[in-house]
Design a protein around this motif. Structure first.
Motif, PDB file in Angstrom:
ATOM      1  N   UNK A   7      -0.512   4.850 -19.492  1.00  0.00           N
ATOM      2  CA  UNK A   7       0.488   3.849 -19.114  1.00  0.00           C
ATOM      3  C   UNK A   7       1.157   4.311 -17.830  1.00  0.00           C
ATOM      4  N   UNK A   8       1.778   3.369 -17.125  1.00  0.00           N
ATOM      5  CA  UNK A   8       2.412   3.654 -15.836  1.00  0.00           C
ATOM      6  C   UNK A   8       3.565   4.623 -16.008  1.00  0.00           C
ATOM      7  N   UNK A   9       3.562   5.684 -15.210  1.00  0.00           N
ATOM      8  CA  UNK A   9       4.632   6.676 -15.303  1.00  0.00           C
ATOM      9  C   UNK A   9       5.357   6.861 -13.967  1.00  0.00           C
ATOM     10  N   UNK A  10       4.615   6.878 -12.859  1.00  0.00           N
ATOM     11  CA  UNK A  10       5.250   7.128 -11.559  1.00  0.00           C
ATOM     12  C   UNK A  10       4.508   6.386 -10.455  1.00  0.00           C
ATOM     13  N   UNK A  11       5.230   6.189  -9.367  1.00  0.00           N
ATOM     14  CA  UNK A  11       4.643   5.610  -8.158  1.00  0.00           C
ATOM     15  C   UNK A  11       4.912   6.564  -7.009  1.00  0.00           C
ATOM     16  N   UNK A  12       3.914   6.754  -6.176  1.00  0.00           N
ATOM     17  CA  UNK A  12       4.102   7.532  -4.960  1.00  0.00           C
ATOM     18  C   UNK A  12       3.859   6.595  -3.790  1.00  0.00           C
ATOM     19  N   UNK A  13       4.878   6.471  -2.937  1.00  0.00           N
ATOM     20  CA  UNK A  13       4.735   5.664  -1.725  1.00  0.00           C
ATOM     21  C   UNK A  13       4.474   6.631  -0.578  1.00  0.00           C
ATOM     22  N   UNK A  14       3.329   6.477   0.066  1.00  0.00           N
ATOM     23  CA  UNK A  14       2.957   7.336   1.184  1.00  0.00           C
ATOM     24  C   UNK A  14       3.123   6.563   2.480  1.00  0.00           C
ATOM     25  N   UNK A  68       2.121   1.891   4.913  1.00  0.00           N
ATOM     26  CA  UNK A  68       2.637   2.342   3.617  1.00  0.00           C
ATOM     27  C   UNK A  68       1.590   2.051   2.543  1.00  0.00           C
ATOM     28  N   UNK A  69       1.411   3.016   1.650  1.00  0.00           N
ATOM     29  CA  UNK A  69       0.437   2.894   0.564  1.00  0.00           C
ATOM     30  C   UNK A  69       1.105   3.317  -0.739  1.00  0.00           C
ATOM     31  N   UNK A  70       0.789   2.643  -1.822  1.00  0.00           N
ATOM     32  CA  UNK A  70       1.374   2.956  -3.124  1.00  0.00           C
ATOM     33  C   UNK A  70       0.286   3.469  -4.056  1.00  0.00           C
ATOM     34  N   UNK A  71       0.583   4.593  -4.724  1.00  0.00           N
ATOM     35  CA  UNK A  71      -0.292   5.124  -5.767  1.00  0.00           C
ATOM     36  C   UNK A  71       0.473   5.033  -7.078  1.00  0.00           C
ATOM     37  N   UNK A  72      -0.158   4.458  -8.074  1.00  0.00           N
ATOM     38  CA  UNK A  72       0.446   4.372  -9.397  1.00  0.00           C
ATOM     39  C   UNK A  72      -0.221   5.429 -10.267  1.00  0.00           C
TER      40      UNK A  72
END
Length: 169
Positions: A103-110, A128-132
């Motif tokens: 399940x989704x826990x964190x997002x990293x915006x690069x 900008x890129x998002x990693x879930x």
């Protein structure tokens, strides 16, 4: 009269139920590049880079790399993206002997920025890129932020940061 109302309700459901949503075509690379790029009225790359560093840090980003010689800047920000409902159901399932599902826990915006001199101006292209991430740190999804408003807001902050830098406030 009653038949009229029943007929009207059925026709309304039929008409609105058949409505299709408009599918927007994906943005072209040129359209994306257009809103990711901004030109500033100074050819001092270091001032622009410094303003961007300040804006990114104000927004909670951690600067990972800055190379003034080539105008490269990278940063990232981690956000809590815990899906509480999913977390609850997964933990409940595990408590009853089930298997743990992601399940989704964190997002990293690069953020990656390219700052270059452009005549008497500076040109900045930012991406900008998002990693879930799931609860184990596994990547669930990676996508580029292609919301034009997100970039407009960022460049607006850089504009203000440049003003502050120039006025030495």
């Amino acid at each position: 009269m009653r038949k009229f109302w029943i007929f009207s309700v059925i026709m309304s459901i039929f008409i609105f139920g058949c409505a299709t949503t408009e599918i927007t075509p994906p943005k072209t690379q040129l359209q994306i590049r257009e809103f990711q790029t901004r030109t500033f009225d100074t050819n001092d790359i270091k001032i622009v880079m410094k303003a961007m560093l300040n804006v990114l840090q104000d927004d909670g980003f951690i600067v990972k790399n800055a190379v003034p010689d080539i105008g490269l800047l990278t940063a990232e920000k981690t956000l809590d993206a815990t899906d509480k409902a999913s977390e609850f159901w997964v933990q409940l399932g595990v408590a009853f002997g089930g298997r743990e599902t992601p399940y989704r826990k964190a997002q990293i915006i690069e953020c990656t920025a390219n700052i270059s001199e452009f005549g008497k101006q500076s040109r900045v292209r930012v991406n900008f890129q998002v990693k879930v991430l799931d609860q184990r740190g596994g990547i669930m999804e990676v996508k580029q932020i292609d919301d034009e408003k997100y970039y407009q807001d960022f460049f607006s902050k850089v504009d203000k940061g440049l003003f502050i830098q120039k006025e030495k406030l």
